[in-house]
Write an enzyme that holds these catalytic residues in place. Structure first.
Site, PDB file in Angstrom:
ATOM      1  N   GLU A  61       0.966  -1.176  -0.067  1.00 57.55           N
ATOM      2  CA  GLU A  61      -0.156  -0.061   0.052  1.00 57.55           C
ATOM      3  C   GLU A  61       0.771   1.151   0.056  1.00 57.55           C
ATOM      4  OE1 GLU A  61      -2.722   0.440   3.197  1.00 57.55           O
ATOM      5  OE2 GLU A  61      -3.545   2.376   2.608  1.00 57.55           O
ATOM      6  N   LYS A  86      -2.536  -1.921  -3.120  1.00 55.57           N
ATOM      7  CA  LYS A  86      -3.542  -1.101  -2.582  1.00 55.57           C
ATOM      8  C   LYS A  86      -3.371   0.307  -2.846  1.00 55.57           C
ATOM      9  CE  LYS A  86      -6.091  -0.182   1.727  1.00 55.57           C
ATOM     10  NZ  LYS A  86      -6.602  -0.766   2.834  1.00 55.57           N
TER      11      LYS A  86
HETATM   12  P1  13P Z   1      -9.265   4.212   4.422  1.00 57.22           P
HETATM   13  O1  13P Z   1     -10.081   3.395   3.439  1.00 57.22           O
HETATM   14  O2  13P Z   1      -9.990   4.673   5.496  1.00 57.22           O
HETATM   15  O3  13P Z   1      -8.357   4.890   3.627  1.00 57.22           O
HETATM   16  O4  13P Z   1      -8.374   2.997   5.206  1.00 57.22           O
HETATM   17  C1  13P Z   1      -7.734   1.977   4.427  1.00 57.22           C
HETATM   18  C2  13P Z   1      -6.629   1.708   4.934  1.00 57.22           C
HETATM   19  O5  13P Z   1      -6.633   0.403   5.436  1.00 57.22           O
HETATM   20  C3  13P Z   1      -5.401   2.450   5.043  1.00 57.22           C
HETATM   21  O6  13P Z   1      -4.279   1.894   5.474  1.00 57.22           O
END
Ligand code: 13P
Length: 336
Positions: free
Chosen positions: A177, A219
């Site tokens: 991510e 992500k």
């Molecule tokens: P949000 O969808 O609230 O941005 O959170 C997703 C997430 O896992 C951030 O690391």
């Protein structure tokens, strides 16, 4: 590394019509969320809230996996069942957030680097025995005056790949991510440039560190204007820019993409995902891994009161269902 196991898990995470619930708020973040409903962030309240979400009848129709926090993966439901087992009994895959948060990056003002690699191999071994079959590591890239720097992007890309390698070694699918934050006043064009540059650096490191691309999930943020930008982009622009950017930099072997919501409202996150899936098929599944955009209304409906459990579960189920529809590009506003 068992490539078959990794591929099988990754495929299940982005199964048609399904996406991931991010319920891995760290102690600090869950406190902030509970503050908004004036509920004290005690271990029991956190446990009760997560049990409410995970036991929502039928959520497994739209939720393939749930990202847990270290505390949660060790907690039990009221009837004594470990929370990861509550999920796996419904066919929902338990996952685990393994990073230890973003800290200020030495040598740079206003930029962050994510920590948590020390001892990670042993932690992965334990998380596997606790039931985790996927993991998450979040890096943050901030847009501002003179930032992001190449230095910040390269440090975070390197760390993301080191995390991914250790995760795959443990037969746990990594969710990589790299989040370009949407808090500034930048235009959508700037977000596209920064996202492209970041993803290029991340895939370069993933390649160097021999990550098995078919056995990982990305992500990313959507390509979107900063919250403080006076000119907000339309859903069509967001979908077009995001897909254009991905086509340039994502490898087609990638098992799937699950977006973060990053501060978009519940409806915006659903609408934008829906828009992208209207032009499917793409080389990769485009799905969701929302935290706030799946939980905001449910958290409010719960308000810390056991008597509101059913009402909160109904709200969560509906949000999951609408995002499930957006996976097929079949969401319409009258479904709200
Ligand atoms: P949000 O969808 O609230 O941005 O959170 C997703 C997430 O896992 C951030 O690391």
């Amino acid at each position: 590394m068992n490539k078959d196991e990794l591929m099988k898990t990754a495929k299940a995470m982005v199964a048609p019509g399904k996406g991931i619930l991010a319920a891995d708020e760290s102690s600090g973040t869950i406190k902030k969320r509970f503050d908004t409903i004036s509920v004290e962030s005690t271990e029991e309240n956190r446990r009760a809230y997560r049990e409410l979400l995970f036991t929502t009848p039928g959520m497994e129709e739209f939720i393939s996996g749930v990202i847990l926090f270290d505390e949660t993966i060790r907690q039990k439901a009221k009837d004594g069942t470990p929370l990861p087992a509550v999920l796996s009994k419904k066919g929902v895959i338990p996952g685990i957030k393994v990073d230890k948060g973003a800290q200020m990056l030495a040598g740079s003002e206003n930029e962050k680097a994510t920590e948590g690699l020390d001892g990670l191999r042993d932690r992965f071994a334990e998380y596997y025995t606790l039931g985790a079959r996927f993991s998450k590591w979040r890096a943050v890239i901030t847009i501002g005056q003179g930032i992001p720097t190449d230095y910040c992007i390269s440090v975070n890309a390197h760390t993301l790949a080191r995390f991914a390698a250790l995760s795959q070694e443990a037969n746990i699918v990594p969710i990589v991510e790299p989040e370009v934050l949407m808090d500034a006043d930048n235009t959508i064009e700037v977000c596209e440039q920064v996202t492209e540059k970041t993803l290029l650096a991340v895939f370069d490191e993933l390649k160097k560190q021999k990550i098995f691309i078919e056995g990982m999930i990305l992500k990313p943020n959507m390509v979107i204007a900063g919250k403080k930008c006076p000119t907000q982009a339309t859903k069509e622009q967001i979908a077009e820019s995001t897909i254009r950017c991905f086509k340039k930099v994502l490898l087609k072997e990638l098992a799937g993409v699950v977006f973060l919501s990053g501060g978009q409202s519940e409806v915006e996150a659903t609408v934008n995902l829906n828009e992208m899936n209207q032009t499917a098929p793409h080389p990769w599944e485009l799905s969701f891994s929302y935290g706030r955009a799946l939980q905001q209304s449910a958290l409010k409906a719960w308000g810390g009161k056991p008597g509101n459990t059913k009402a909160a579960q109904d709200v969560f189920y509906k949000r999951a269902k609408l995002n499930g529809a957006a996976r097929y590009g079949k969401y319409t506003s009258d479904m709200e």
